[in-house]
Design a protein around this motif. Structure first.
Motif, PDB file in Angstrom:
ATOM      1  N   TRP A 185      -2.743  68.622  62.701  1.00 37.38           N
ATOM      2  CA  TRP A 185      -4.130  67.987  62.533  1.00 37.38           C
ATOM      3  C   TRP A 185      -5.236  68.897  63.324  1.00 37.38           C
ATOM      4  N   PRO A 225      -9.738  57.744  77.229  1.00 38.99           N
ATOM      5  CA  PRO A 225     -10.619  56.361  76.659  1.00 38.99           C
ATOM      6  C   PRO A 225     -11.041  55.731  78.111  1.00 38.99           C
ATOM      7  N   TYR A 234      -7.891  68.179  65.058  1.00 40.22           N
ATOM      8  CA  TYR A 234      -8.740  67.375  65.946  1.00 40.22           C
ATOM      9  C   TYR A 234      -9.975  68.064  66.380  1.00 40.22           C
ATOM     10  N   GLN A 266      -7.227  47.433  72.559  1.00 41.43           N
ATOM     11  CA  GLN A 266      -5.728  47.775  72.702  1.00 41.43           C
ATOM     12  C   GLN A 266      -5.385  48.419  71.262  1.00 41.43           C
ATOM     13  N   THR A 267      -4.840  49.353  71.294  1.00 45.69           N
ATOM     14  CA  THR A 267      -4.535  50.310  70.212  1.00 45.69           C
ATOM     15  C   THR A 267      -2.886  50.847  70.220  1.00 45.69           C
ATOM     16  N   PHE A 268      -2.422  50.699  69.175  1.00 41.31           N
ATOM     17  CA  PHE A 268      -1.050  51.234  68.972  1.00 41.31           C
ATOM     18  C   PHE A 268      -1.211  52.041  68.009  1.00 41.31           C
ATOM     19  N   GLY A 269      -1.220  53.290  68.060  1.00 43.17           N
ATOM     20  CA  GLY A 269      -1.440  54.302  66.628  1.00 43.17           C
ATOM     21  C   GLY A 269      -1.310  55.630  67.152  1.00 43.17           C
ATOM     22  N   CYS A 270      -1.972  56.435  66.285  1.00 40.45           N
ATOM     23  CA  CYS A 270      -1.875  57.873  66.517  1.00 40.45           C
ATOM     24  C   CYS A 270      -3.002  58.296  67.128  1.00 40.45           C
ATOM     25  N   ALA A 271      -3.556  59.585  67.730  1.00 45.80           N
ATOM     26  CA  ALA A 271      -4.432  59.947  68.336  1.00 45.80           C
ATOM     27  C   ALA A 271      -5.791  59.449  67.717  1.00 45.80           C
ATOM     28  N   SER A 272      -5.789  59.835  66.545  1.00 41.71           N
ATOM     29  CA  SER A 272      -7.169  59.475  66.064  1.00 41.71           C
ATOM     30  C   SER A 272      -7.461  57.920  65.664  1.00 41.71           C
ATOM     31  N   PHE A 319      -9.171  60.468  73.081  1.00 44.34           N
ATOM     32  CA  PHE A 319      -7.913  60.198  72.934  1.00 44.34           C
ATOM     33  C   PHE A 319      -7.277  60.250  74.408  1.00 44.34           C
ATOM     34  N   GLN A 320      -7.540  61.476  75.378  1.00 46.31           N
ATOM     35  CA  GLN A 320      -7.116  61.789  76.348  1.00 46.31           C
ATOM     36  C   GLN A 320      -7.795  60.662  77.537  1.00 46.31           C
ATOM     37  N   GLN A 362     -10.454  50.936  76.990  1.00 40.96           N
ATOM     38  CA  GLN A 362      -9.154  50.369  76.737  1.00 40.96           C
ATOM     39  C   GLN A 362      -8.946  49.335  77.704  1.00 40.96           C
ATOM     40  N   MET A 403     -10.079  64.778  70.890  1.00 40.93           N
ATOM     41  CA  MET A 403      -9.068  64.899  71.956  1.00 40.93           C
ATOM     42  C   MET A 403      -9.463  64.197  73.272  1.00 40.93           C
ATOM     43  N   ILE A 412      -6.572  55.896  68.202  1.00 39.54           N
ATOM     44  CA  ILE A 412      -7.043  55.708  69.733  1.00 39.54           C
ATOM     45  C   ILE A 412      -8.379  56.143  69.959  1.00 39.54           C
TER      46      ILE A 412
END
Ligand SMILES: Cc1ncc(COP(=O)(O)O)c(C=O)c1O
Ligand SMILES: Cc1ncc(COP(=O)(O)O)c(C=O)c1O
Ligand code: FES
Ligand code: FES
Lengths: 385, 158, 385
Positions: free
Chosen positions: B2, B15, B4, B63-69, B12-13, B18, B9, B71
């Motif tokens: 991807w 945040p 990004y 609160q997120t469960f998922g891929c980088a995008s 994602f790195q 959260q 990034m 998050i």
């Protein structure tokens, strides 16, 4: 090889040093799978994209219309199979008797699979009769596959005239341009061609890489079925070094097109030199509708293999027939299709030049050729005829 | 694979928003909105702190469960929401989330849709409007992340 | 790449420097077409022959049983198509649900072409039920295509047991051994396998070359139809540099088999280290019937792509699912087939080692992994569940 005068470029070409330089990083540092997440910084994907643009540019196409393959044979198989799979109700194929085995042998197989195939004949100059094509075309014709230029004689077919006839009947038009790419200018934007095959090792890229142009909108089904690579049009992990090499080779080929007249001049020098110095020689195929780098010359009353071996003694590489069929002892199907007399058929030699060919090399061949022919003719029982 | 953006990034790195909201004072209400599930492979629980007098979102966390995008989209969403009036927040679209991130790959646009949906859910909860549940029975799921159908994606993205 | 800890060797491998050295002369000096008359002193033909012997030796096969291809996908397509074309009256195929897309997507296409396909299911350890195979086999079964080892989990099927069942019913037995070659010893002389696919770029050769083993006497029809190359079993000018590279890579792979326990030790160190340091982790697939270089680990409650990108930040390359399907957003068909719980399905990572993997690299991964997982779990709404 440095000392060899290589005039067999229609069989395969020397890889350009700049091509090797371009591909080497992708053999060593950037070895990643372009489909992988970790991207080596995206370097691999970008390199593949650039190569696609380079190939597209050579053809006057869009990058999304380029599908990388492993060779010209794969391109031919993929194109014809795709046209048939995409149009399951059409069961007829048209091609010519002088195609490469990649098309001809595939068509023979397809006949066994229940398709009917029309093989258009050629005249003594190697050209087809457009009326014969028109007569053969029906609503049942799925695909017409015609080569741009013949590998043995260099004869160029009137592709756009053929294409207009084909498109009128709604068939898919495939062109095997393995020998034409890099030797004649191509522009898919203004062309009638639906699919076009090219092969890397004929344009100074390495063996093992090729490409198929597929016009946007033409219905396609993959031949090599697997992962989603090449936008689902060709499965298999991408041959990244090969692709990068083909891209660079395409760029160099495009630049070389501007100087192709120089190559033609050398070819003409060779051809005229031989015809004027050696009696009982003829050029096979149409005199002008021909690739600028190819001449196929019949040396009457002597045999091709003997000529080639003699030339090898002088460090000159040429060929008789195609590399492909040279394993067999049959005279070339292409020369037979031209209806040449036997005296010419068995003693025909193809010289095919490249951008590396020099005038000095041509002059050396002109120096050697008469002795070679004379010696063999002196041995021949037909000599005195 | 991807492509990004740097911002994706970075978000994602690192945040900053959260977590959950636990501290509340008089006149503030905390609501949550939830989309997705572990089955789908992505889920987002959005927490909003709303000042009832001014109808302003004073804090937002995820609160997120998922891929980088997913998050990064969650982080962008919470950034965008802080300080907004509830009515303004209602106007926020997934496109704005994606734009805030400098763009998302096309295949990942739905990760930003998740943000918009969680926001919708949180505000509905705040207003006491019952939330329609997306049943996965319509057979035409485009994204297994959460039960949105193709027409709905059209409506949201286009 | 020097600074990258590369644990994605099931996707593709680094080309061995000795392989590049071996192939380079065939990219530069000896560029000739092996089918041509002038032979560059026979050098090209000899090199191809030697490579064929090297590949044959790795498989315990005869050199005449090796057909060079462009990749693993081509090998799979060629084998299955050949089995069907050679037995036109048999219309049934058996394979498994965990095959590579090169087999699975081909089978889906073949269903459209009118063949019937049985997809054998796997249990939660990734193994098939031999009774299910037995029940599915009929006199109408043309070919059974089963992978030697799975690319995602590394799970190894009991190939010879399967082969005995298959041969009893007279079907052709094809094995996709792309992941097994070079990792487990193979000996075609004592095997029930009729055809076996391998791919160069998985064993430190470049992309763009592969091979298909075809047992002597097994009826074969070419998939890539063209010239008479590869004894008529694969048309297209031979990819000489690729072939030479594959030969060298096969020789090195054979030598490395003696040290494969060392690779396994590192894999076990990684696996045990992760399981003991990080709670809520599981190994996917059978605990022992597995390739020595592969571990697929589920990290519950977090998502695979997020894990991979975090690892990338630390210069660690691994993968989730196969490279082939990582373009899609669907969780891997292999892990789904194992019936893993959703909490595991979405957070599974494959680490695949090679002979270049060092203990220091493994220890670095073990140092980094806990923080990566902890950080993502702290964000996850399911963490406290
Ligand atoms: C088990 C298996 N089969 C086939 C293939 C296809 O090989 P290639 O990418 O060389 O076409 C792969 C790898 O991608 C694989 O892992
Ligand atoms: C006209 C033509 N078509 C197809 C091919 C096949 O190309 P390849 O050898 O790359 O498969 C060749 C060359 O061999 C050719 O000359
Ligand atoms: S494969 Fe064609 S000349 Fe050979
Ligand atoms: S939320 Fe990113 S893939 Fe679904």
């Amino acid at each position: 090889m440095k000392d060899c005068i290589y005039l067999d470029n229609n069989a395969t070409t020397q890889v350009d040093p700049a091509v090797i330089e371009a591909m080497l990083p992708y053999l060593t540092t950037y070895f990643g799978n372009p489909s992988s997440m970790h991207t080596f910084g995206g370097q691999v994907g970008r390199a593949v994209k650039q190569a696609r643009l380079q190939v597209a540019s050579l053809l006057g196409a869009e990058d999304s219309e380029i599908v990388f393959t492993s060779c010209g044979t794969e391109g031919d198989n993929a194109a014809i199979r795709a046209a048939l799979t995409a149009q399951p109700n059409k069961r007829h194929i048209i091609t010519t008797v002088v195609e490469h085995p990649a098309v001809l042998n595939l068509c023979k197989r397809l006949e066994k699979e229940g398709y009917s195939v029309t093989y258009l004949s050629v005249d003594d100059q190697g050209l087809i009769d457009l009326h014969e094509l028109e007569a053969a075309l029906t609503g049942n014709t799925a695909v017409v596959s015609v080569m741009y230029a013949n590998n043995e004689t260099g004869v160029i077919f009137p592709i756009e005239e053929i294409g207009r006839i084909v498109k009128e009947k709604g068939a898919i038009f495939h062109v095997d341009a393995v020998q034409a790419v890099g030797k004649v200018p191509l522009n898919m934007k203004t062309s009638t061609i639906d699919m076009l095959t090219l092969s890397g090792h004929k344009i100074h890229a390495p063996k093992g890489i090729g490409a198929l142009y597929v016009r946007r909108g033409v219905r396609f089904r993959p031949f090599m079925i697997g992962g989603h690579q090449e936008r689902g049009r060709r499965g298999g992990t991408e041959n990244v070094p090969g692709i990068v090499a083909l891209g660079k080779a395409a760029e160099l080929a495009e630049a070389h097109l501007a100087e192709i007249e120089q190559e033609k001049r050398l070819r003409d020098r060779l051809e005229k030199g031989i015809l004027s110095r050696i009696p009982n020689t003829v050029v096979n195929g149409h005199p002008t509708k021909r690739l600028p780098n190819t001449t196929n010359i019949g040396f009457k009353y002597i045999e091709g293999e003997a000529i080639l071996l003699s030339l090898n003694q002088f460090g000159i590489c040429a060929s008789s027939g195609s590399a492909c069929t040279s394993g067999s002892l049959e005279p070339s199907h292409v020369l037979r299709a031209l209806g040449l007399p036997y005296s010419v058929l068995h003693g025909s030699i193809r010289f095919s030049l490249s951008r590396y060919t020099t005038e000095a090399e041509i002059d050396r061949v002109l120096e050697v050729m008469p002795q070679v022919v004379e010696r063999l003719r002196a041995m021949s029982p037909f000599n005195s005829d | 694979m991807w492509d990004y953006t740097e911002k994706v990034m970075e978000y994602f790195q690192n945040p900053r928003n959260q977590g959950t909201i636990t501290d509340t004072t008089e006149g503030e209400k905390v609501v949550t909105g939830e989309v997705g599930s572990i089955a789908c492979g992505d889920a987002l629980r959005l927490h909003l702190k709303i000042d009832e007098a001014t109808q302003t979102i004073t804090d937002a966390r995820f609160q997120t469960f998922g891929c980088a995008s997913a998050i990064a989209s969650s982080e962008a969403l919470t950034e965008l929401l802080k300080g907004k009036k509830v009515e303004e927040a209602m106007q926020l679209t997934n496109r704005q989330i994606a734009e805030y991130l400098g763009g998302l790959p096309e295949e990942k646009m739905h990760c930003s849709v998740m943000g918009q949906e969680a926001l919708e859910a949180a505000i509905y909860t705040y207003k006491g409007i019952p939330i329609e549940t997306h049943e996965e029975d319509d057979g035409r799921l485009v994204c297994s992340c959460f039960g949105i159908s193709e027409p709905r994606i059209r409506r949201i993205i286009l």
